[in-house]
Design a protein around this motif. Sequence first.
Motif, PDB file in Angstrom:
ATOM      1  N   GLY A  49     -19.969 -71.835 -63.828  1.00 10.17           N
ATOM      2  CA  GLY A  49     -21.343 -72.312 -63.832  1.00 10.17           C
ATOM      3  C   GLY A  49     -21.564 -73.541 -64.696  1.00 10.17           C
ATOM      4  N   VAL A  50     -20.485 -74.165 -65.141  1.00 11.02           N
ATOM      5  CA  VAL A  50     -20.620 -75.345 -65.982  1.00 11.02           C
ATOM      6  C   VAL A  50     -21.047 -76.545 -65.132  1.00 11.02           C
ATOM      7  N   ALA A  55     -20.231 -77.522 -72.844  1.00 18.23           N
ATOM      8  CA  ALA A  55     -20.821 -76.248 -72.443  1.00 18.23           C
ATOM      9  C   ALA A  55     -19.994 -75.117 -73.031  1.00 18.23           C
ATOM     10  N   LEU A  56     -20.675 -74.036 -73.316  1.00 23.60           N
ATOM     11  CA  LEU A  56     -20.006 -72.863 -73.863  1.00 23.60           C
ATOM     12  C   LEU A  56     -20.174 -71.719 -72.873  1.00 23.60           C
ATOM     13  N   ASN A  62     -22.021 -66.119 -69.295  1.00 18.55           N
ATOM     14  CA  ASN A  62     -23.102 -67.095 -69.203  1.00 18.55           C
ATOM     15  C   ASN A  62     -22.609 -68.477 -69.611  1.00 18.55           C
ATOM     16  N   ALA A  63     -23.019 -69.489 -68.858  1.00 13.64           N
ATOM     17  CA  ALA A  63     -22.702 -70.866 -69.221  1.00 13.64           C
ATOM     18  C   ALA A  63     -23.895 -71.443 -69.969  1.00 13.64           C
ATOM     19  N   LEU A  64     -23.688 -71.769 -71.234  1.00 14.39           N
ATOM     20  CA  LEU A  64     -24.736 -72.412 -72.034  1.00 14.39           C
ATOM     21  C   LEU A  64     -24.423 -73.894 -72.106  1.00 14.39           C
ATOM     22  N   HIS A  65     -25.290 -74.714 -71.551  1.00 13.57           N
ATOM     23  CA  HIS A  65     -25.092 -76.154 -71.623  1.00 13.57           C
ATOM     24  C   HIS A  65     -25.689 -76.666 -72.911  1.00 13.57           C
ATOM     25  N   SER A  71     -21.949 -85.596 -67.139  1.00 13.23           N
ATOM     26  CA  SER A  71     -21.924 -84.782 -65.936  1.00 13.23           C
ATOM     27  C   SER A  71     -20.493 -84.426 -65.607  1.00 13.23           C
ATOM     28  N   ILE A  72     -20.300 -83.218 -65.097  1.00 12.18           N
ATOM     29  CA  ILE A  72     -18.949 -82.795 -64.750  1.00 12.18           C
ATOM     30  C   ILE A  72     -18.382 -83.709 -63.653  1.00 12.18           C
ATOM     31  N   ASP A  73     -19.261 -84.286 -62.861  1.00 12.57           N
ATOM     32  CA  ASP A  73     -18.784 -85.215 -61.836  1.00 12.57           C
ATOM     33  C   ASP A  73     -18.218 -86.492 -62.447  1.00 12.57           C
TER      34      ASP A  73
END
Lengths: 77, 77
Positions: A49-50, A55-56, A62-65, A71-73
Amino acid sequence: MNKSIFYHAGCPVCISAEQDIVNLIGTENVEIVNIGEIKSRIPEAENAGVKSVPALVTPNGNALHINFGASIDDVKA
Amino acid sequence: MNKSIFYHAGCPVCISAEQDIVNLIGTENVEIVNIGEIKSRIPEAENAGVKSVPALVTPNGNALHINFGASIDDVKA
């Protein structure tokens, strides 16, 4: 407790956040993954979900941004 | 270590993040402040660099914004 995973891409805000997170959670409780260097782990991060780094991903999935660094892109490019 | 302060506004993403943070850091290491209810503490949050909630202000004064729940301006309204 399982480990959390902290995904980052080496950007300054990532490094700053990494130090804060390690201080707070404890280095033994978090795995640090630089997906800018280890691109093979990007799909794993996305599946968790990152959407951006840093992000953790917590032990319960749970993905905590944290802030908004890159951006991951952008990391893929 | 001084306490961290977790600012939130009662929104669902805030509550979810709050539980994650408390689990990770330990309830004794973090003060939870609902600035939707205690609006008198909004200036303190802003001075700490909080731009949106939920956010965690670490003992060394860094504001880590977690996800993007609600703009601090929305909470004031």
